[in-house]
Design a protein around this motif. Structure first.
Motif, PDB file in Angstrom:
ATOM      1  N   ALA A 140       0.832  -1.202   0.000  1.00 27.65           N
ATOM      2  CA  ALA A 140       0.000   0.000   0.000  1.00 27.65           C
ATOM      3  C   ALA A 140       0.867   1.253   0.000  1.00 27.65           C
ATOM      4  O   ALA A 140       0.597   2.207  -0.745  1.00 27.65           O
ATOM      5  CB  ALA A 140      -0.938  -0.013   1.210  1.00 27.65           C
ATOM      6  N   LEU A 141       1.916   1.263   0.810  1.00 25.65           N
ATOM      7  CA  LEU A 141       2.822   2.415   0.833  1.00 25.65           C
ATOM      8  C   LEU A 141       3.501   2.619  -0.515  1.00 25.65           C
ATOM      9  O   LEU A 141       3.616   3.748  -0.995  1.00 25.65           O
ATOM     10  CB  LEU A 141       3.854   2.255   1.949  1.00 25.65           C
ATOM     11  CG  LEU A 141       3.299   2.360   3.371  1.00 25.65           C
ATOM     12  CD1 LEU A 141       4.356   1.937   4.381  1.00 25.65           C
ATOM     13  CD2 LEU A 141       2.785   3.752   3.653  1.00 25.65           C
ATOM     14  N   ASP A 142       3.933   1.527  -1.140  1.00 28.27           N
ATOM     15  CA  ASP A 142       4.551   1.620  -2.468  1.00 28.27           C
ATOM     16  C   ASP A 142       3.563   2.184  -3.488  1.00 28.27           C
ATOM     17  O   ASP A 142       3.922   3.046  -4.298  1.00 28.27           O
ATOM     18  CB  ASP A 142       5.063   0.253  -2.926  1.00 28.27           C
ATOM     19  CG  ASP A 142       6.296  -0.205  -2.183  1.00 28.27           C
ATOM     20  OD1 ASP A 142       6.965   0.629  -1.529  1.00 28.27           O
ATOM     21  OD2 ASP A 142       6.593  -1.418  -2.237  1.00 28.27           O
ATOM     22  N   ALA A 143       2.314   1.710  -3.448  1.00 32.07           N
ATOM     23  CA  ALA A 143       1.298   2.185  -4.393  1.00 32.07           C
ATOM     24  C   ALA A 143       1.036   3.677  -4.200  1.00 32.07           C
ATOM     25  O   ALA A 143       0.886   4.417  -5.173  1.00 32.07           O
ATOM     26  CB  ALA A 143       0.002   1.387  -4.220  1.00 32.07           C
ATOM     27  N   LEU A 144       1.003   4.138  -2.947  1.00 39.00           N
ATOM     28  CA  LEU A 144       0.754   5.556  -2.688  1.00 39.00           C
ATOM     29  C   LEU A 144       1.962   6.423  -3.007  1.00 39.00           C
ATOM     30  O   LEU A 144       1.809   7.599  -3.333  1.00 39.00           O
ATOM     31  CB  LEU A 144       0.296   5.767  -1.245  1.00 39.00           C
ATOM     32  CG  LEU A 144      -1.095   5.211  -0.948  1.00 39.00           C
ATOM     33  CD1 LEU A 144      -1.399   5.292   0.538  1.00 39.00           C
ATOM     34  CD2 LEU A 144      -2.161   5.920  -1.778  1.00 39.00           C
ATOM     35  N   ARG A 145       3.154   5.847  -2.968  1.00 42.38           N
ATOM     36  CA  ARG A 145       4.342   6.597  -3.412  1.00 42.38           C
ATOM     37  C   ARG A 145       4.288   6.790  -4.930  1.00 42.38           C
ATOM     38  O   ARG A 145       4.661   7.838  -5.438  1.00 42.38           O
ATOM     39  CB  ARG A 145       5.616   5.857  -3.016  1.00 42.38           C
ATOM     40  CG  ARG A 145       5.990   6.043  -1.570  1.00 42.38           C
ATOM     41  CD  ARG A 145       7.345   5.393  -1.244  1.00 42.38           C
ATOM     42  NE  ARG A 145       7.453   5.195   0.169  1.00 42.38           N
ATOM     43  CZ  ARG A 145       7.279   4.047   0.816  1.00 42.38           C
ATOM     44  NH1 ARG A 145       7.011   2.939   0.147  1.00 42.38           N
ATOM     45  NH2 ARG A 145       7.377   3.976   2.128  1.00 42.38           N
ATOM     46  N   ARG A 146       3.825   5.757  -5.618  1.00 43.90           N
ATOM     47  CA  ARG A 146       3.719   5.852  -7.078  1.00 43.90           C
ATOM     48  C   ARG A 146       2.638   6.845  -7.487  1.00 43.90           C
ATOM     49  O   ARG A 146       2.809   7.608  -8.436  1.00 43.90           O
ATOM     50  CB  ARG A 146       3.397   4.480  -7.680  1.00 43.90           C
ATOM     51  CG  ARG A 146       4.549   3.518  -7.696  1.00 43.90           C
ATOM     52  CD  ARG A 146       4.245   2.263  -8.527  1.00 43.90           C
ATOM     53  NE  ARG A 146       3.053   1.556  -8.106  1.00 43.90           N
ATOM     54  CZ  ARG A 146       3.021   0.616  -7.158  1.00 43.90           C
ATOM     55  NH1 ARG A 146       4.110   0.293  -6.509  1.00 43.90           N
ATOM     56  NH2 ARG A 146       1.894   0.019  -6.849  1.00 43.90           N
ATOM     57  N   ARG A 147       1.513   6.813  -6.776  1.00 39.56           N
ATOM     58  CA  ARG A 147       0.384   7.684  -7.115  1.00 39.56           C
ATOM     59  C   ARG A 147      -0.377   8.007  -5.829  1.00 39.56           C
ATOM     60  O   ARG A 147      -1.159   7.198  -5.347  1.00 39.56           O
ATOM     61  CB  ARG A 147      -0.541   6.989  -8.105  1.00 39.56           C
ATOM     62  CG  ARG A 147      -1.615   7.892  -8.653  1.00 39.56           C
ATOM     63  CD  ARG A 147      -2.277   7.257  -9.871  1.00 39.56           C
ATOM     64  NE  ARG A 147      -3.333   8.100 -10.350  1.00 39.56           N
ATOM     65  CZ  ARG A 147      -4.554   7.662 -10.652  1.00 39.56           C
ATOM     66  NH1 ARG A 147      -4.843   6.385 -10.552  1.00 39.56           N
ATOM     67  NH2 ARG A 147      -5.462   8.490 -11.080  1.00 39.56           N
ATOM     68  N   PRO A 148      -0.155   9.202  -5.295  1.00 41.28           N
ATOM     69  CA  PRO A 148      -0.788   9.578  -4.025  1.00 41.28           C
ATOM     70  C   PRO A 148      -2.317   9.557  -4.094  1.00 41.28           C
ATOM     71  O   PRO A 148      -2.921   9.713  -5.156  1.00 41.28           O
ATOM     72  CB  PRO A 148      -0.286  11.000  -3.780  1.00 41.28           C
ATOM     73  CG  PRO A 148       0.968  11.105  -4.583  1.00 41.28           C
ATOM     74  CD  PRO A 148       0.750  10.229  -5.787  1.00 41.28           C
ATOM     75  N   ILE A 153      -8.081  10.631  -6.002  1.00 38.79           N
ATOM     76  CA  ILE A 153      -9.379  11.287  -5.777  1.00 38.79           C
ATOM     77  C   ILE A 153      -9.671  12.246  -6.923  1.00 38.79           C
ATOM     78  O   ILE A 153     -10.792  12.282  -7.442  1.00 38.79           O
ATOM     79  CB  ILE A 153      -9.391  12.013  -4.418  1.00 38.79           C
ATOM     80  CG1 ILE A 153      -9.322  10.993  -3.274  1.00 38.79           C
ATOM     81  CG2 ILE A 153     -10.638  12.903  -4.288  1.00 38.79           C
ATOM     82  CD1 ILE A 153      -9.043  11.603  -1.917  1.00 38.79           C
ATOM     83  N   ALA A 154      -8.678  13.016  -7.339  1.00 36.92           N
ATOM     84  CA  ALA A 154      -8.860  13.963  -8.445  1.00 36.92           C
ATOM     85  C   ALA A 154      -9.250  13.233  -9.728  1.00 36.92           C
ATOM     86  O   ALA A 154     -10.094  13.716 -10.491  1.00 36.92           O
ATOM     87  CB  ALA A 154      -7.596  14.783  -8.660  1.00 36.92           C
ATOM     88  N   ALA A 155      -8.668  12.063  -9.960  1.00 39.42           N
ATOM     89  CA  ALA A 155      -9.005  11.288 -11.159  1.00 39.42           C
ATOM     90  C   ALA A 155     -10.419  10.712 -11.062  1.00 39.42           C
ATOM     91  O   ALA A 155     -11.129  10.609 -12.062  1.00 39.42           O
ATOM     92  CB  ALA A 155      -7.985  10.168 -11.364  1.00 39.42           C
TER      93      ALA A 155
END
Length: 171
Positions: A140-148, A153-155
């Protein structure tokens, strides 16, 4: 009251609750050991400083995987508890160096024993799960580093801010 449905709804709320349960019980163990006021978030800092010696707050943050701000807040709480002291850096006085106090050094044997027991309990806890929580958290941390999450939410709602955000109507 019924349990909330599983899934992404209220994910942050459920994660905070999980962390409260985990940290609350570790804090209770500290209290049982006579370490009133010692918080679970202090242990990683103590362990880094015990292993590496005095470090800058930035180095502590990097070693334990938190932001500089989070490490700084934790260190400030530890200063109030008399567990660490801050001194100016040699080359740059703005750089603050964190050192364990004799009070914290005296706690190392009990903290090491508690850490080993907590690690064993965490391994047992993870064995009950269908997937290791520590691995999932890392993913999960890796995924959020790639795309916060903010970008996600904006997308999901590209015009949300334009429709409902704060507007400056001044001339």
């Amino acid at each position: 009251m019924s349990r909330p449905a599983s899934g992404p709804d209220l994910l942050g709320t459920r994660l905070r609750h999980l962390l409260e349960l985990l940290d609350g019980d570790v804090a209770a163990v500290y209290a049982d050991l006579g370490l009133e006021g010692f918080r679970p978030r202090f242990t990683p800092v103590v362990r880094v400083l015990a292993a590496s010696g005095p470090c800058s707050i930035r180095e502590v943050a990097g070693a334990i995987g938190v932001t500089h701000s989070a490490a700084s807040q934790t260190v400030a709480q530890m200063v109030k508890q008399g567990l660490v002291v801050l001194t100016p850096g040699d080359e740059d006085a703005r750089r603050r160096i964190v050192r364990l106090t004799p009070k914290a050094e005296a706690l190392l044997p009990v903290l090491d024993a508690e850490f080993e027991a907590t690690a064993a309990a965490a391994a047992e806890f993870e064995a009950e799960l269908s997937f290791p929580l520590s691995r999932l958290v890392d993913e999960a941390l890796d995924a959020l580093r790639r795309r916060p999450m903010r970008q996600r939410i904006a997308a999901a709602a590209p015009d949300l801010i334009a429709r409902h955000g704060v507007h400056d109507d001044s001339p």
